[in-house]
Write a protein that holds these residues in place. Structure first.
Motif, PDB file in Angstrom:
ATOM      1  N   LEU A   1     -10.504 -98.261  43.327  1.00  0.00           N
ATOM      2  CA  LEU A   1     -10.574 -99.665  43.745  1.00  0.00           C
ATOM      3  C   LEU A   1     -10.933-100.572  42.567  1.00  0.00           C
ATOM      4  O   LEU A   1     -10.437-101.703  42.475  1.00  0.00           O
ATOM      5  CB  LEU A   1     -11.585 -99.828  44.878  1.00  0.00           C
ATOM      6  CG  LEU A   1     -11.152 -99.241  46.229  1.00  0.00           C
ATOM      7  CD1 LEU A   1     -12.308 -99.258  47.209  1.00  0.00           C
ATOM      8  CD2 LEU A   1      -9.959-100.011  46.794  1.00  0.00           C
ATOM      9  N   PHE A   2     -11.786-100.068  41.672  1.00  0.00           N
ATOM     10  CA  PHE A   2     -12.085-100.838  40.457  1.00  0.00           C
ATOM     11  C   PHE A   2     -10.830-101.025  39.619  1.00  0.00           C
ATOM     12  O   PHE A   2     -10.537-102.130  39.146  1.00  0.00           O
ATOM     13  CB  PHE A   2     -13.172-100.150  39.621  1.00  0.00           C
ATOM     14  CG  PHE A   2     -13.162-100.592  38.190  1.00  0.00           C
ATOM     15  CD1 PHE A   2     -13.590-101.858  37.832  1.00  0.00           C
ATOM     16  CD2 PHE A   2     -12.656 -99.761  37.191  1.00  0.00           C
ATOM     17  CE1 PHE A   2     -13.534-102.295  36.519  1.00  0.00           C
ATOM     18  CE2 PHE A   2     -12.604-100.181  35.879  1.00  0.00           C
ATOM     19  CZ  PHE A   2     -13.044-101.450  35.533  1.00  0.00           C
ATOM     20  N   GLU A   3     -10.072 -99.938  39.412  1.00  0.00           N
ATOM     21  CA  GLU A   3      -8.851-100.032  38.617  1.00  0.00           C
ATOM     22  C   GLU A   3      -7.855-100.995  39.251  1.00  0.00           C
ATOM     23  O   GLU A   3      -7.154-101.734  38.556  1.00  0.00           O
ATOM     24  CB  GLU A   3      -8.221 -98.647  38.447  1.00  0.00           C
ATOM     25  CG  GLU A   3      -9.034 -97.675  37.606  1.00  0.00           C
ATOM     26  CD  GLU A   3      -9.148 -98.080  36.145  1.00  0.00           C
ATOM     27  OE1 GLU A   3      -8.498 -99.056  35.719  1.00  0.00           O
ATOM     28  OE2 GLU A   3      -9.914 -97.414  35.415  1.00  0.00           O
ATOM     29  N   GLN A   4      -7.805-100.987  40.570  1.00  0.00           N
ATOM     30  CA  GLN A   4      -6.958-101.945  41.284  1.00  0.00           C
ATOM     31  C   GLN A   4      -7.395-103.375  40.991  1.00  0.00           C
ATOM     32  O   GLN A   4      -6.574-104.246  40.666  1.00  0.00           O
ATOM     33  CB  GLN A   4      -7.035-101.663  42.782  1.00  0.00           C
ATOM     34  CG  GLN A   4      -6.266-102.639  43.657  1.00  0.00           C
ATOM     35  CD  GLN A   4      -6.381-102.276  45.122  1.00  0.00           C
ATOM     36  OE1 GLN A   4      -5.526-101.606  45.665  1.00  0.00           O
ATOM     37  NE2 GLN A   4      -7.463-102.716  45.773  1.00  0.00           N
ATOM     38  N   GLY A   5      -8.709-103.626  41.085  1.00  0.00           N
ATOM     39  CA  GLY A   5      -9.231-104.965  40.810  1.00  0.00           C
ATOM     40  C   GLY A   5      -8.998-105.391  39.378  1.00  0.00           C
ATOM     41  O   GLY A   5      -8.642-106.546  39.105  1.00  0.00           O
TER      42      GLY A   5
END
Length: 217
Positions: free
Chosen positions: A97-101
């Motif tokens: 989810l961090f990489e997505q953000g």
């Protein structure tokens, strides 16, 4: 334990690196690279940063690194146990989810935001004429992206979930240039974006960055 930052106060990328140092409480030395004089194009500089851009860093072990997002990730992981925690979260889903953000910022926010900054701020500072059609196109594009941000931020506190991460902080340098140069409605006109943006710009570390580069402000 300190790093040396070779950069310019005029550079949003330099400000991101300094922000991470402030968030993680990393001591640093700052070496001014005068981009108005083309110091970033000197052969000895290009040896460290072959794309003649700012910044690059040298850490306390002599390790050299350029590209601000790479530098930010390196510093967060190297100094994981100090300062603001979990700017890059651990765990399979949390990291995904961090990489997505982070990708949202890199590919949806930064291109139009940096384009607006170039047309609205950089060109006039260089004595060049703003391309109004390009500026309008970039503003429309960023408004459309921020409409989506408002939906995302209506469901969670930050881009990667309910905890602050580097994905959020990456917006501050270019976003602040926009909000302080006549484009504040990009952030204030959407309730969820406005709440998120106010939290980011109110962070003590960002205020320290502003004070560091504008000591009389």
């Amino acid at each position: 334990m300190s790093i040396t930052i070779f950069g310019s106060p005029l550079s949003p990328c330099t400000r991101l690196v300094v922000l991470i140092c402030k968030e993680k409480r990393i001591p640093f030395n700052f070496v001014l690279v005068d981009i108005s004089k083309g110091e970033q194009k000197a052969p000895e500089y290009i040896e460290k940063q072959p794309f003649n851009a700012v910044p690059y860093i040298v850490d306390d072990n002599g390790f050299s690194l350029y590209e601000c997002r790479a530098i930010a990730r390196y510093l967060i992981k190297k100094y994981a146990t100090q300062g603001t925690p979990n700017l890059i979260p651990s765990g399979l889903r949390a990291e995904a989810l961090f990489e997505q953000g982070a990708s949202i910022e890199s590919f949806n926010f930064n291109p139009p935001a940096s384009g607006i900054v170039f047309e609205k701020i950089v060109k006039p500072a260089l004595g060049l004429q703003t391309d109004e059609k390009t500026l309008e196109k970039r503003l429309i594009e960023l408004n459309e992206k921020l409409d989506v941000y408002d939906v995302i931020l209506g469901k969670q506190k930050y881009l990667a979930g309910d905890n602050l991460t580097l994905a959020d902080l990456q917006h501050l340098p270019h976003g602040t240039l926009l909000s302080t140069n006549g484009c504040e409605d990009l952030f204030t006109s959407r309730p969820n974006v406005a709440r998120w943006w106010n939290e980011l710009t109110s962070r003590p570390a960002w205020r320290e960055v502003t004070a560091y580069f504008n000591p009389t402000a």
